[in-house]
Enzyme design. Structure first.
Site, PDB file in Angstrom:
ATOM      1  N   THR A  18       0.741  -1.306  -0.154  1.00  0.00           N
ATOM      2  CA  THR A  18       0.081   0.105  -0.108  1.00  0.00           C
ATOM      3  C   THR A  18       1.025   1.258   0.107  1.00  0.00           C
ATOM      4  OG1 THR A  18      -0.285  -0.066   2.394  1.00  0.00           O
ATOM      5  CG2 THR A  18      -1.878  -1.034   1.175  1.00  0.00           C
ATOM      6  N   ARG A  22      -2.297   4.903   5.980  1.00  0.00           N
ATOM      7  CA  ARG A  22      -3.509   6.090   5.743  1.00  0.00           C
ATOM      8  C   ARG A  22      -4.523   5.273   7.113  1.00  0.00           C
ATOM      9  NH1 ARG A  22      -4.549   7.576  -0.351  1.00  0.00           N
ATOM     10  NH2 ARG A  22      -2.431   7.923  -0.899  1.00  0.00           N
ATOM     11  N   SER A 113      -3.080  11.852   0.501  1.00  0.00           N
ATOM     12  CA  SER A 113      -3.352  12.212  -0.977  1.00  0.00           C
ATOM     13  C   SER A 113      -4.929  12.825  -1.008  1.00  0.00           C
ATOM     14  CB  SER A 113      -3.553  11.035  -1.718  1.00  0.00           C
ATOM     15  OG  SER A 113      -3.405  11.279  -3.127  1.00  0.00           O
ATOM     16  N   HIS A 114      -5.747  12.171  -1.877  1.00  0.00           N
ATOM     17  CA  HIS A 114      -7.007  12.636  -2.076  1.00  0.00           C
ATOM     18  C   HIS A 114      -7.998  12.581  -0.736  1.00  0.00           C
ATOM     19  CE1 HIS A 114      -6.834   8.696  -3.450  1.00  0.00           C
ATOM     20  NE2 HIS A 114      -7.937   8.496  -2.880  1.00  0.00           N
ATOM     21  N   LYS A 126       4.127   8.440   4.275  1.00  0.00           N
ATOM     22  CA  LYS A 126       4.717   7.389   3.537  1.00  0.00           C
ATOM     23  C   LYS A 126       6.171   7.873   3.495  1.00  0.00           C
ATOM     24  CE  LYS A 126       3.005  10.302  -0.514  1.00  0.00           C
ATOM     25  NZ  LYS A 126       2.511  10.383  -1.707  1.00  0.00           N
ATOM     26  N   ASP A 277      -4.700  16.968  -6.866  1.00  0.00           N
ATOM     27  CA  ASP A 277      -5.202  16.484  -5.668  1.00  0.00           C
ATOM     28  C   ASP A 277      -4.626  16.930  -4.426  1.00  0.00           C
ATOM     29  OD1 ASP A 277      -2.871  15.257  -5.988  1.00  0.00           O
ATOM     30  OD2 ASP A 277      -3.480  13.305  -5.244  1.00  0.00           O
ATOM     31  N   ASP A 279      -2.280  15.992  -2.386  1.00  0.00           N
ATOM     32  CA  ASP A 279      -0.862  16.232  -2.288  1.00  0.00           C
ATOM     33  C   ASP A 279       0.090  16.603  -3.398  1.00  0.00           C
ATOM     34  OD1 ASP A 279      -1.290  13.627  -3.164  1.00  0.00           O
ATOM     35  OD2 ASP A 279       0.533  12.885  -2.569  1.00  0.00           O
ATOM     36  N   ASP A 281       0.087  15.314  -6.421  1.00  0.00           N
ATOM     37  CA  ASP A 281       0.827  14.410  -7.528  1.00  0.00           C
ATOM     38  C   ASP A 281      -0.102  14.008  -8.647  1.00  0.00           C
ATOM     39  OD1 ASP A 281      -0.852  12.724  -5.973  1.00  0.00           O
ATOM     40  OD2 ASP A 281       0.841  11.315  -5.683  1.00  0.00           O
ATOM     41  N   ARG A 282      -1.098  14.367  -8.700  1.00  0.00           N
ATOM     42  CA  ARG A 282      -2.343  14.018  -9.882  1.00  0.00           C
ATOM     43  C   ARG A 282      -2.942  15.178 -10.355  1.00  0.00           C
ATOM     44  NH1 ARG A 282      -6.381  10.497  -8.214  1.00  0.00           N
ATOM     45  NH2 ARG A 282      -5.983  10.816  -5.967  1.00  0.00           N
ATOM     46  N   GLU A 364      -4.127   5.478 -15.382  1.00  0.00           N
ATOM     47  CA  GLU A 364      -5.621   6.259 -15.555  1.00  0.00           C
ATOM     48  C   GLU A 364      -6.089   6.866 -14.455  1.00  0.00           C
ATOM     49  OE1 GLU A 364      -7.801   4.744 -13.340  1.00  0.00           O
ATOM     50  OE2 GLU A 364      -6.263   3.654 -12.483  1.00  0.00           O
ATOM     51  N   SER A 365      -5.626   6.840 -13.437  1.00  0.00           N
ATOM     52  CA  SER A 365      -6.044   7.695 -12.054  1.00  0.00           C
ATOM     53  C   SER A 365      -5.576   9.056 -11.927  1.00  0.00           C
ATOM     54  CB  SER A 365      -5.742   6.797 -10.649  1.00  0.00           C
ATOM     55  OG  SER A 365      -4.036   6.720 -10.837  1.00  0.00           O
ATOM     56  N   LYS A 376       4.530  10.827  -9.390  1.00  0.00           N
ATOM     57  CA  LYS A 376       3.814  11.679 -10.443  1.00  0.00           C
ATOM     58  C   LYS A 376       3.632  13.060  -9.981  1.00  0.00           C
ATOM     59  CE  LYS A 376      -0.136   9.365  -8.118  1.00  0.00           C
ATOM     60  NZ  LYS A 376       0.290   8.622  -7.215  1.00  0.00           N
ATOM     61  N   ARG A 496     -12.758  -1.344  -8.273  1.00  0.00           N
ATOM     62  CA  ARG A 496     -12.696  -0.562  -9.299  1.00  0.00           C
ATOM     63  C   ARG A 496     -12.798  -1.277 -10.621  1.00  0.00           C
ATOM     64  NH1 ARG A 496     -10.827   3.947  -6.945  1.00  0.00           N
ATOM     65  NH2 ARG A 496      -9.062   3.982  -5.538  1.00  0.00           N
TER      66      ARG A 496
HETATM   67  C1  VG1 Z   1      -5.023   4.661  -6.422  1.00  0.00           C
HETATM   68  C2  VG1 Z   1      -4.973   4.828  -7.865  1.00  0.00           C
HETATM   69  C3  VG1 Z   1      -3.545   4.407  -8.178  1.00  0.00           C
HETATM   70  C4  VG1 Z   1      -2.713   5.568  -7.375  1.00  0.00           C
HETATM   71  C5  VG1 Z   1      -2.980   5.474  -5.992  1.00  0.00           C
HETATM   72  C6  VG1 Z   1      -1.920   6.558  -5.223  1.00  0.00           C
HETATM   73  O1  VG1 Z   1      -4.895   3.483  -5.849  1.00  0.00           O
HETATM   74  O2  VG1 Z   1      -5.876   3.830  -8.694  1.00  0.00           O
HETATM   75  O3  VG1 Z   1      -3.405   4.389  -9.594  1.00  0.00           O
HETATM   76  O4  VG1 Z   1      -1.298   5.473  -7.690  1.00  0.00           O
HETATM   77  O5  VG1 Z   1      -4.331   5.744  -5.803  1.00  0.00           O
HETATM   78  O6  VG1 Z   1      -2.550   7.748  -5.838  1.00  0.00           O
HETATM   79  P1  VG1 Z   1      -6.024   2.535  -5.445  1.00  0.00           P
HETATM   80  O7  VG1 Z   1      -5.196   1.416  -4.807  1.00  0.00           O
HETATM   81  O8  VG1 Z   1      -6.840   3.118  -4.607  1.00  0.00           O
HETATM   82  O9  VG1 Z   1      -6.559   2.149  -6.687  1.00  0.00           O
HETATM   83  V1  VG1 Z   1      -2.125   9.051  -4.585  1.00  0.00           V
HETATM   84  O10 VG1 Z   1      -2.578  10.487  -5.471  1.00  0.00           O
HETATM   85  O11 VG1 Z   1      -2.848   8.746  -3.125  1.00  0.00           O
HETATM   86  O12 VG1 Z   1      -0.491   9.043  -4.420  1.00  0.00           O
HETATM   87 CO    CO Z   2      -2.009  12.179  -4.507  1.00  0.00          CO
END
Ligand code: VG1
Ligand code: CO
Length: 543
Positions: A18, A22, A113-114, A126, A277, A279, A281-282, A364-365, A376, A496
């Protein structure tokens, strides 16, 4: 001083695989909880005596308290220096940039993150390694193992330190340097993109809006887009980071970034819109009444990389996560480049970038990035797009239409079912697995099934193997249905479902993705019994 770490047993540390630990803030606030994790990290990462650690976070609730604890533990554990972002702020890509630039041993990034923030919501932490990227599985596994038997941690006793002013001071033998959170990152961006061309674009009648969603990218976007590139004040909306992200859910997608979506799909919509997002990165890229899927975004970047100074001499290869559409594969093929398919999660790209095999990577995320850092990078993607738009002087929509004409269109959608019962979620995937031998050769959604499997990945650089990375139904025409369980949620399970179908015929490129994929969506429900098992008749989020 050493403190016994046992009071939160059983200690539920980060599970291997993971992206960081979190949990609810309330969990982190339990006595010794954060300390247990931080000590487990320090006990698992090798000999860092005399080395530098980078620390910063997305500014969410508990960020400042956590940083104070980490500083005191870093000093007690023998780091010689900590670089910490002013106000405790560092976006994930900025932390990666700082780790690399100052040859740090690694970094601790405080973010979930989000995931929503605030006293009743989520916190996260992390560890990133010296290349600036997320710790690989061998390291997260060692950290997890340590969390299972940790018995004490080291911490110094001292008053809290001032994080709000840049400068350097000593903390019981360790140097703490509070650095400008934006400057190093902004300088890196300037070295990659044609700031003059982007400045000209933004000075003209090109209208744009960037939604920082009250999360970490506000200060970065204001400095880079408004101060350095001259975008009019007000280009950055929701630019004040808040400890609870303004009560929002800073996930840059069509559901959670609805304020931005409403602007781009409203009257007098601007030419360009983007969001990032929690943090940083997206990213999500929008044109006037137009949505760019992240999979297409990666493909467009690869196809247009020669227009961007930092990539003008060519890219070495492309990588995408398995559920990401194959749009980038077609570009790579036409450019004679290798294209790698990795499991979900940015850490899998690190080895490929370190080995020089790939330059651009995407998921894709809404994650895209390159080898300029090892994470990212949301604002980087926005600047990449602005650079392309500045050179091509076309609309976002026309760039995509042109791209599809040349490469064909990979219709793509992801359906998320959030907060479902964990046992039901596991059963949904198992239902598909149970049909692995019976499905091949049969027809579903008007196509013939070629094969089914649990995606497994062998890292081409270090040979490490990662199994069970998604349940796949692969069709003879290249279409795919994929089921995966999220590893980032903190309540219940998230299923998903990823759907993809390739359309070479340009007269059929103007369809709505949900319409184009309707028969695949129905087939996915039937084969998995998802709706019946979860009691959900529709997804929480459709992308
Ligand atoms: C999600 C996305 C994955 C991404 C991860 C961390 O993970 O699908 O593509 O790398 O979040 O992103 P999951 O396991 O929930 O599908 V972030 O912005 O939290 O660093
Ligand atoms: Co993020």
């Amino acid at each position: 001083m050493q403190i016994e770490a046992v009071s939160t047993r059983p200690f539920e540390g980060q599970r291997p695989g993971t992206s960081g630990l979190r949990k609810k803030v309330k969990v982190f606030q339990q006595a010794h909880y954060l300390e247990n994790f931080v000590q487990s990290v320090f006990d698992s990462i090798g000999d860092f005596a005399g080395q530098t650690l980078v620390v910063g976070g997305d500014g969410r609730y508990y960020n400042r308290e956590a940083i104070q604890t980490i500083l005191k533990m870093a000093a007690a554990n023998g780091f010689s220096k900590v670089l910490v972002g002013q106000g405790g702020i560092l976006s994930t890509p900025a932390a990666s940039c700082v780790i690399r630039k100052y040859n740090a041993y690694g970094g601790l990034i405080l973010s979930a993150s989000h995931n929503p923030a605030g006293p009743d919501d989520d916190f996260g932490i992390k560890y990133n390694i010296a290349n600036g990227g997320p710790a690989p599985e061998a390291v997260t596994e060692a950290i997890y193992a340590r969390t299972q038997n940790i018995s004490y941690y080291d911490i110094i006793e001292c008053p809290d330190v001032d994080l709000d002013h840049t400068g350097s001071f000593e903390l019981v033998g360790m140097q703490v340097e509070v650095i400008d959170a934006v400057a190093d990152y902004a300088e890196l961006m300037q070295s990659l993109f044609d700031f003059n061309a982007i400045r000209d674009l933004l000075a003209g009648d090109f209208s744009r809006v960037f939604d920082a969603m009250h999360a970490v990218t506000g200060p970065y976007a204001k400095v880079i887009l408004e101060d350095m590139l001259g975008a009019a004040d007000g280009t950055v909306i929701n630019g004040e980071p808040k400890e609870d992200f303004g009560g929002g859910h800073p996930d840059p997608n069509l559901t959670y970034a609805h304020e931005l979506v409403d602007i781009l799909y409203g009257e007098d919509a601007p030419d360009f819109g983007a969001a990032s997002d929690g943090d940083g990165d997206r990213n999500m890229i929008l044109g006037n009444h137009f949505f760019v899927t992240p999979s297409d975004s990666l493909a467009v970047m690869a196809a247009n990389a020669q227009l961007v100074p930092g990539y003008a001499s060519g890219i070495s290869g492309v990588a995408r996560s398995m559920p990401t559409s194959a749009a980038a594969d077609r570009v790579a093929e036409s450019l004679g480049l290798d294209c790698y398919e990795t499991p979900t999660g940015w850490k899998f790209f690190g080895n490929l970038m370190d080995a020089g095999r790939v330059t651009l990577c995407g998921e894709e995320s809404f994650g895209t990035g390159s080898d300029h850092v090892r994470e990212k990078d949301g604002l980087w993607a926005v600047l990449f797009w602005l650079n392309i738009l500045a050179v091509r002087k076309e609309s976002v929509k026309s760039i995509l239409t042109d791209h599809w004409k040349k490469f064909g269109r990979n219709y793509y959608s992801r359906h998320d079912y959030e907060g479902v019962d964990s046992a039901a979620a596991t059963q949904v995937l198992q239902n598909v697995r149970d049909q692995f031998t019976s499905l091949p050769g049969t027809r579903m959604a008007g196509r013939r099934v070629a094969s089914c499997d649990d995606f497994a990945y062998t890292d081409p650089v270090d040979g490490s193997i990662s199994e069970n990375q998604g349940v796949r139904i692969l069709f003879e025409d290249g279409s795919r249905i994929i089921f995966r369980l999220s590893g980032t949620g903190t309540s219940g399970a998230t299923i998903r479902v990823y759907l993809e179908s390739y359309e070479p015929d340009s007269s059929r490129h103007g369809l709505d993705a949900q319409d184009a994929l309707a028969d695949m969506i129905e087939a996915a429900g039937e084969v998995s019994q998802l709706q019946k098992l979860t009691g959900r008749d529709k997804p929480t989020v459709i992308t």
